[in-house]
Design a protein around this motif. Structure first.
Motif, short mmCIF file in Angstrom:
data_model
loop_
_atom_site.label_atom_id
_atom_site.label_comp_id
_atom_site.label_asym_id
_atom_site.label_seq_id
_atom_site.Cartn_x
_atom_site.Cartn_y
_atom_site.Cartn_z
N SER A 168 0.83 -1.21 0.00
CA SER A 168 0.00 0.00 0.00
C SER A 168 0.87 1.26 0.00
CB SER A 168 -0.93 -0.01 1.22
OG SER A 168 -1.68 1.19 1.28
N THR A 169 1.91 1.26 0.82
CA THR A 169 2.81 2.42 0.85
C THR A 169 3.54 2.56 -0.49
OG1 THR A 169 3.10 2.26 3.24
CG2 THR A 169 4.83 3.40 2.01
N ALA A 170 3.97 1.45 -1.06
CA ALA A 170 4.62 1.49 -2.37
C ALA A 170 3.70 2.08 -3.43
CB ALA A 170 5.06 0.09 -2.77
N GLU A 171 2.42 1.72 -3.37
CA GLU A 171 1.45 2.26 -4.33
C GLU A 171 1.26 3.77 -4.13
OE1 GLU A 171 -1.90 -0.22 -3.53
OE2 GLU A 171 -1.22 -1.83 -4.89
N ARG A 172 1.29 4.22 -2.89
CA ARG A 172 1.20 5.66 -2.63
C ARG A 172 2.38 6.41 -3.22
NH1 ARG A 172 0.86 7.10 3.40
NH2 ARG A 172 0.09 9.08 2.57
N LEU A 173 3.55 5.75 -3.25
CA LEU A 173 4.76 6.40 -3.74
C LEU A 173 5.00 6.16 -5.23
CD1 LEU A 173 7.08 5.48 -0.74
CD2 LEU A 173 6.22 7.75 -1.31
N ALA A 174 4.16 5.36 -5.87
CA ALA A 174 4.41 4.97 -7.26
C ALA A 174 4.45 6.16 -8.21
CB ALA A 174 3.35 3.97 -7.72
N ASP A 175 3.68 7.20 -7.92
CA ASP A 175 3.63 8.37 -8.80
C ASP A 175 4.72 9.38 -8.50
OD1 ASP A 175 1.43 7.42 -10.20
OD2 ASP A 175 -0.01 8.39 -8.86
N VAL A 176 5.55 9.09 -7.52
CA VAL A 176 6.63 10.01 -7.14
C VAL A 176 7.95 9.44 -7.67
CG1 VAL A 176 7.79 11.18 -5.24
CG2 VAL A 176 5.36 10.58 -5.03
N PRO A 177 8.59 10.10 -8.64
CA PRO A 177 9.87 9.60 -9.14
C PRO A 177 10.95 9.72 -8.06
CG PRO A 177 8.92 11.26 -10.63
CD PRO A 177 8.17 11.32 -9.34
N LEU A 178 11.38 8.61 -7.52
CA LEU A 178 12.33 8.61 -6.42
C LEU A 178 13.76 8.58 -6.94
CD1 LEU A 178 10.57 6.01 -4.08
CD2 LEU A 178 10.45 8.52 -3.94
N ALA A 179 14.61 9.41 -6.34
CA ALA A 179 16.02 9.40 -6.71
C ALA A 179 16.74 8.21 -6.11
CB ALA A 179 16.69 10.70 -6.25
N ALA A 180 16.31 7.79 -4.91
CA ALA A 180 16.99 6.68 -4.23
C ALA A 180 16.07 6.07 -3.19
CB ALA A 180 18.28 7.17 -3.56
N VAL A 181 16.30 4.80 -2.92
CA VAL A 181 15.66 4.10 -1.80
C VAL A 181 16.79 3.49 -0.98
CG1 VAL A 181 14.11 2.25 -1.09
CG2 VAL A 181 13.57 3.62 -3.12
N VAL A 182 16.92 4.00 0.25
CA VAL A 182 18.00 3.59 1.14
C VAL A 182 17.37 2.86 2.32
CG1 VAL A 182 19.93 4.39 2.56
CG2 VAL A 182 19.35 5.62 0.45
N ALA A 183 17.88 1.69 2.65
CA ALA A 183 17.22 0.86 3.65
C ALA A 183 18.19 0.36 4.72
CB ALA A 183 16.53 -0.33 3.00
N SER A 184 17.66 0.19 5.91
CA SER A 184 18.34 -0.56 6.96
C SER A 184 18.64 -1.97 6.44
CB SER A 184 17.44 -0.64 8.19
OG SER A 184 17.74 -1.76 9.00
N PRO A 185 19.73 -2.59 6.91
CA PRO A 185 20.08 -3.92 6.41
C PRO A 185 19.19 -5.06 6.91
CG PRO A 185 21.66 -3.20 8.06
CD PRO A 185 20.78 -2.03 7.78
N LEU A 186 18.31 -4.82 7.86
CA LEU A 186 17.50 -5.90 8.40
C LEU A 186 16.41 -6.32 7.42
CD1 LEU A 186 17.28 -4.77 12.12
CD2 LEU A 186 18.77 -6.49 11.09
N GLU A 187 16.03 -7.60 7.49
CA GLU A 187 15.15 -8.19 6.48
C GLU A 187 13.85 -7.42 6.31
OE1 GLU A 187 17.31 -11.92 8.20
OE2 GLU A 187 16.68 -9.94 8.92
N ARG A 188 13.24 -7.01 7.41
CA ARG A 188 11.93 -6.36 7.31
C ARG A 188 12.00 -5.06 6.55
NH1 ARG A 188 13.95 -6.67 12.53
NH2 ARG A 188 13.93 -4.80 13.88
N CYS A 189 13.13 -4.36 6.65
CA CYS A 189 13.29 -3.11 5.89
C CYS A 189 13.63 -3.41 4.44
CB CYS A 189 14.38 -2.25 6.53
SG CYS A 189 13.89 -1.54 8.11
N ALA A 190 14.45 -4.43 4.20
CA ALA A 190 14.77 -4.81 2.83
C ALA A 190 13.51 -5.25 2.08
CB ALA A 190 15.81 -5.93 2.82
N GLN A 191 12.63 -5.98 2.76
CA GLN A 191 11.39 -6.43 2.14
C GLN A 191 10.47 -5.25 1.82
OE1 GLN A 191 10.14 -9.19 5.16
NE2 GLN A 191 11.69 -10.70 4.58
N THR A 192 10.38 -4.31 2.75
CA THR A 192 9.56 -3.12 2.51
C THR A 192 10.13 -2.29 1.38
OG1 THR A 192 8.91 -3.08 4.86
CG2 THR A 192 8.60 -1.04 3.60
N ALA A 193 11.44 -2.10 1.38
CA ALA A 193 12.09 -1.33 0.31
C ALA A 193 11.90 -2.01 -1.04
CB ALA A 193 13.59 -1.19 0.61
N GLY A 194 11.91 -3.35 -1.06
CA GLY A 194 11.71 -4.07 -2.30
C GLY A 194 10.38 -3.77 -2.94
#
Length: 235
Positions: free
Chosen positions: A39-65
């Motif tokens: 749902s959050t990814a869909e909210r951000l889909a219309d925003v051209p992002l320069a970068a996605v930087v994530a914590s190394p823990l799995e839950r953040c990597a999965q969310t960033a994915g």
């Protein structure tokens, strides 16, 4: 000034069980957490992002994915250890119901700046490293992509709360007044004179205005006109 969108990871199996996960490996998003991240990814889909930087823990990597998958153009993707979860030391992996009986629990609630977790990290050190990393990435992204660049940092509840407290000019002892829910969005713009906190703990609503609203150097006296969602084709 660039715009940083702070995204907390979606709900996890540890959140549901009431365990303080900390840096425990193998803590994944549960079914609800995956839906929240999408749902959050869909909210951000219309925003051209320069970068996605994530914590190394799995839950953040999965969310960033999920956020990366929803982008039409591929942003820079990076892992940043300085925005990883607090090192809760001996508290890690323990039930919150038991930790709440510890004398230190009251200090965590009332005077976080005085807390060092047994065998772990102080909350002051956590804030210093995370704020430093967010500001460093923000400056680098603005230098490379320009002042209208928008980027995402995917991190953890206490990390995001501490970054927001710094941007709001709040003492760390007040950061427990801030709520950061799973997969929520908080937005900061760091200016030459002060940070501006645009949004905190947002879990719904259109964010496409971020690609059309140029950051203002000065605060609008009287509050200004606010932001408007981008007009959709055919409307």
């Amino acid at each position: 000034m660039a715009t940083v969108i702070l995204v907390r990871h979606g709900r996890t199996t540890a959140n549901v069980s009431g365990m303080l996960a900390g840096r425990t490996p193998g803590v994944d998003l549960d079914e609800v957490g995956r839906a929240q991240a999408i749902s959050t990814a869909e909210r951000l889909a219309d925003v051209p992002l320069a970068a996605v930087v994530a914590s190394p823990l799995e839950r953040c990597a999965q969310t960033a994915g999920h956020i990366l998958d929803a982008q039409s153009a591929a942003p820079t993707s990076a892992v940043e250890s300085a925005i990883t979860e607090c090192d809760y030391g001996d508290w890690q992996g323990q039930p919150l119901s038991l930790l709440s009986l510890e004398p230190l629990w009251t200090v965590v609630q009332a005077q976080p700046s005085a807390v060092t977790f047994p065998g772990g990290e102080s909350l002051a050190a956590m804030q210093a490293r995370s704020v430093g990393a967010i500001r460093r990435w923000d400056a680098a992204i603005e230098a490379e992509h320009g002042p209208n660049a928008v980027w995402v940092a995917v991190s953890h509840g206490d990390i995001i709360k501490s970054v927001l407290a710094d941007a709001l000019g709040m003492h760390l002892d007040l950061f427990q007044r801030i709520t950061v829910a799973p997969a929520s969005v908080s937005i900061i713009r760091y200016g030459s004179t002060r940070p501006t906190v645009v949004t905190t703990n947002s879990d719904a609503g259109d964010l496409s205005w971020l690609q059309h609203t140029a950051p203002a150097a000065d605060a609008p006296v009287g509050g200004g006109a606010g932001t408007q969602p981008a007009a959709r084709a055919g409307s």
